[in-house]
Design a protein around this motif. Structure first.
Motif, PDB file in Angstrom:
ATOM      1  N   GLN A 267       9.660  -8.855  -1.169  1.00 29.32           N
ATOM      2  CA  GLN A 267      11.097  -8.632  -1.022  1.00 29.32           C
ATOM      3  C   GLN A 267      11.447  -8.146   0.375  1.00 29.32           C
ATOM      4  N   GLY A 268      10.448  -7.755   1.154  1.00 27.82           N
ATOM      5  CA  GLY A 268      10.682  -7.255   2.500  1.00 27.82           C
ATOM      6  C   GLY A 268      10.498  -8.330   3.544  1.00 27.82           C
ATOM      7  N   PRO A 269      10.386  -7.929   4.814  1.00 27.80           N
ATOM      8  CA  PRO A 269      10.222  -8.896   5.902  1.00 27.80           C
ATOM      9  C   PRO A 269       8.817  -9.491   5.904  1.00 27.80           C
ATOM     10  N   PRO A 270       8.625 -10.630   6.594  1.00 23.56           N
ATOM     11  CA  PRO A 270       7.282 -11.242   6.645  1.00 23.56           C
ATOM     12  C   PRO A 270       6.239 -10.336   7.276  1.00 23.56           C
ATOM     13  N   GLU A 271       6.632  -9.546   8.285  1.00 27.04           N
ATOM     14  CA  GLU A 271       5.688  -8.628   8.925  1.00 27.04           C
ATOM     15  C   GLU A 271       5.789  -7.262   8.279  1.00 27.04           C
ATOM     16  N   LEU A 272       4.631  -6.694   7.919  1.00 26.56           N
ATOM     17  CA  LEU A 272       4.566  -5.421   7.212  1.00 26.56           C
ATOM     18  C   LEU A 272       3.864  -4.421   8.109  1.00 26.56           C
ATOM     19  N   LEU A 273       4.525  -3.337   8.404  1.00 23.92           N
ATOM     20  CA  LEU A 273       4.017  -2.380   9.379  1.00 23.92           C
ATOM     21  C   LEU A 273       2.827  -1.610   8.855  1.00 23.92           C
ATOM     22  N   ALA A 274       1.989  -1.144   9.783  1.00 25.59           N
ATOM     23  CA  ALA A 274       0.911  -0.234   9.415  1.00 25.59           C
ATOM     24  C   ALA A 274       1.505   1.113   9.028  1.00 25.59           C
ATOM     25  N   ASP A 275       0.732   1.930   8.295  1.00 21.24           N
ATOM     26  CA  ASP A 275       1.248   3.193   7.755  1.00 21.24           C
ATOM     27  C   ASP A 275       1.846   4.088   8.833  1.00 21.24           C
ATOM     28  N   ARG A 276       1.195   4.143   9.981  1.00 20.15           N
ATOM     29  CA  ARG A 276       1.654   5.097  10.998  1.00 20.15           C
ATOM     30  C   ARG A 276       2.993   4.688  11.617  1.00 20.15           C
ATOM     31  N   ASP A 277       3.393   3.402  11.426  1.00 21.08           N
ATOM     32  CA  ASP A 277       4.612   2.895  12.042  1.00 21.08           C
ATOM     33  C   ASP A 277       5.776   2.761  11.069  1.00 21.08           C
ATOM     34  N   ARG A 278       5.587   3.128   9.810  1.00 24.47           N
ATOM     35  CA  ARG A 278       6.637   2.893   8.831  1.00 24.47           C
ATOM     36  C   ARG A 278       7.037   4.184   8.141  1.00 24.47           C
ATOM     37  N   GLU A 288      -1.163   1.573   2.277  1.00 23.25           N
ATOM     38  CA  GLU A 288      -2.004   0.682   3.085  1.00 23.25           C
ATOM     39  C   GLU A 288      -3.254   0.249   2.335  1.00 23.25           C
ATOM     40  N   ALA A 289      -3.815   1.114   1.515  1.00 27.47           N
ATOM     41  CA  ALA A 289      -5.019   0.747   0.770  1.00 27.47           C
ATOM     42  C   ALA A 289      -4.760  -0.444  -0.149  1.00 27.47           C
ATOM     43  N   VAL A 290      -3.567  -0.495  -0.741  1.00 28.15           N
ATOM     44  CA  VAL A 290      -3.214  -1.613  -1.606  1.00 28.15           C
ATOM     45  C   VAL A 290      -3.011  -2.870  -0.778  1.00 28.15           C
ATOM     46  N   LEU A 300      -2.475 -11.597   2.320  1.00 29.72           N
ATOM     47  CA  LEU A 300      -1.865 -11.063   3.526  1.00 29.72           C
ATOM     48  C   LEU A 300      -2.804 -11.338   4.694  1.00 29.72           C
ATOM     49  N   GLU A 301      -2.248 -11.442   5.877  1.00 35.32           N
ATOM     50  CA  GLU A 301      -3.048 -11.671   7.068  1.00 35.32           C
ATOM     51  C   GLU A 301      -2.979 -10.470   8.005  1.00 35.32           C
ATOM     52  N   ASP A 302      -3.961 -10.417   8.890  1.00 35.56           N
ATOM     53  CA  ASP A 302      -4.040  -9.390   9.922  1.00 35.56           C
ATOM     54  C   ASP A 302      -4.135  -8.004   9.294  1.00 35.56           C
ATOM     55  N   GLY A 303      -3.365  -7.046   9.803  1.00 37.25           N
ATOM     56  CA  GLY A 303      -3.487  -5.687   9.312  1.00 37.25           C
ATOM     57  C   GLY A 303      -3.845  -4.733  10.440  1.00 37.25           C
ATOM     58  N   PRO A 304      -4.157  -3.473  10.117  1.00 36.82           N
ATOM     59  CA  PRO A 304      -4.398  -2.470  11.155  1.00 36.82           C
ATOM     60  C   PRO A 304      -5.406  -2.976  12.182  1.00 36.82           C
ATOM     61  N   PRO A 305      -5.155  -2.720  13.504  1.00 38.01           N
ATOM     62  CA  PRO A 305      -4.060  -1.876  14.035  1.00 38.01           C
ATOM     63  C   PRO A 305      -2.720  -2.599  14.164  1.00 38.01           C
ATOM     64  N   GLY A 306      -2.670  -3.900  13.956  1.00 38.46           N
ATOM     65  CA  GLY A 306      -1.395  -4.615  14.024  1.00 38.46           C
ATOM     66  C   GLY A 306      -0.747  -4.690  12.659  1.00 38.46           C
ATOM     67  N   PRO A 307       0.403  -5.367  12.566  1.00 35.79           N
ATOM     68  CA  PRO A 307       1.087  -5.465  11.277  1.00 35.79           C
ATOM     69  C   PRO A 307       0.397  -6.456  10.346  1.00 35.79           C
TER      70      PRO A 307
END
Length: 332
Positions: A267-278, A288-290, A300-307
């Motif tokens: 339901q949110g945007p395509p890019e999902l921020l890392a915990d420290r940025d949201r 983030e663990a989920v 999902l693609e990518d992930g920490p340190p990027g979105p």
């Protein structure tokens, strides 16, 4: 896979890895393992089979593809797979063999097959308790899962696939539909590729539909597909070959709690921020663990340190499914 295109760098790297001489040092009785992972429909099986053809001369004892799930999606047992492999590969000592374990569900399904002393290569009729898998066997594992635990305990090399580039999508359309048809309408061809999200499975379904309608202009096809890509990326004579079916089967393997979290993320945007940025209200409060578990499942693609990022086609499918369910609930 007909008209195999793209993945040139990935195929070359896999072929080099599979045909490289053994590293110096103490003999390792585990087979050389290459893991191909990524989202549903991203082309893992096609790449594995393409590479198997490229390296066939290095494996004179044969190449074998083993489906690790049944038609209903249930995983096959270790004993069942081990017996099939042993019967198909025959006597040891005939040179190297290449085995593709296709659509592995989790690490526990394949780990016993690769363990020294309880592996899959050896005398005919060997089962999971038979002879060891050794250096004369190379194994390519394809899975939607990241299988980090398998790599940690058994080693191996990982090839993670993402969606095609624009150039790869265009090359697939050229190969499948022919240069005369595609180069007459290059802008429409690129729009069709974008509507497919550059997903290989979606592009294959699209080209199959277009090949059965040789007189259809690509511009008209793009307008038609653009009205409802999810519903129209299907084959009417083989409804199981559809983007929605592919995604539904993948999501059906998820734990219900993960499925619920994935729906909230969609339901949110395509890019999902890392915990420290949201903030605490971002992305439905999914920790983030989920999200890491969803990334490990190829959703999902990518992930920490990027979105993190959710593919647009998959995100649209989850949203559409939620709307349909909610409407049915309101009627009840």
């Amino acid at each position: 896979m007909p008209h195999f295109t793209g993945r040139a760098a990935e195929a070359a790297a896999m072929a080099a890895r599979l045909t490289a001489p053994p590293a110096p040092g103490p003999e390792d009785h585990r087979p050389l393992t290459v893991l191909v992972s990524g989202a549903p429909g991203i082309g893992k099986s096609a790449l594995a089979q393409h590479v198997a053809r490229l390296v066939r001369d290095a494996f004179p004892a044969g190449r074998l593809l083993v489906r690790m799930t049944r038609a209903d999606g249930e995983p096959r047992t270790v004993d069942e797979v081990a017996a099939e492999v042993a019967a198909a590969l025959g006597e040891p000592g005939e040179g190297r063999a290449l085995l593709i374990l296709d659509d592995v569900v989790d690490a526990d399904q394949v780990r016993p097959l690769l363990a020294p002393g309880v592996g899959i290569a050896g005398s005919p009729g060997a089962s999971a308790g038979g002879s060891a898998a050794g250096p004369d066997l190379a194994v390519v594992v394809t899975s939607r899962m990241g299988l980090g635990g398998l790599i940690a305990t058994h080693g191996g090399w990982v090839q993670r696939l993402t969606a095609f580039t624009e150039a790869e999508s265009y090359a697939l359309l050229l190969a499948a539909l022919g240069a005369e048809r595609v180069e007459t309408e290059p802008r429409a061809a690129r729009r069709l590729a974008a509507l497919c999200g550059h997903f290989p499975a979606a592009l294959r379904i699209l080209t199959a539909r277009l090949l059965t309608r040789p007189g259809l202009r690509l511009t008209d096809a793009a307008d038609w597909l653009g009205d409802d890509p999810l519903a129209r990326l299907t084959l009417t004579d083989s409804p199981e070959l559809s983007v929605t079916g592919l995604f539904d089967r993948a999501l059906g393997r998820l734990d219900p709690r993960l499925s619920e979290a994935f729906e909230r993320l969609a339901q949110g945007p395509p890019e999902l921020l890392a915990d420290r940025d949201r903030g605490p209200e971002d992305e439905g409060g999914v920790p983030e663990a989920v999200r890491e578990r969803l990334a490990d499942a190829g959703l999902l693609e990518d992930g920490p340190p990027g979105p993190y990022r959710m593919h647009d086609l998959l995100r649209a499918h989850v949203r559409r499914t939620a709307r349909i369910r909610d409407r049915r609930t309101e009627k009840v």
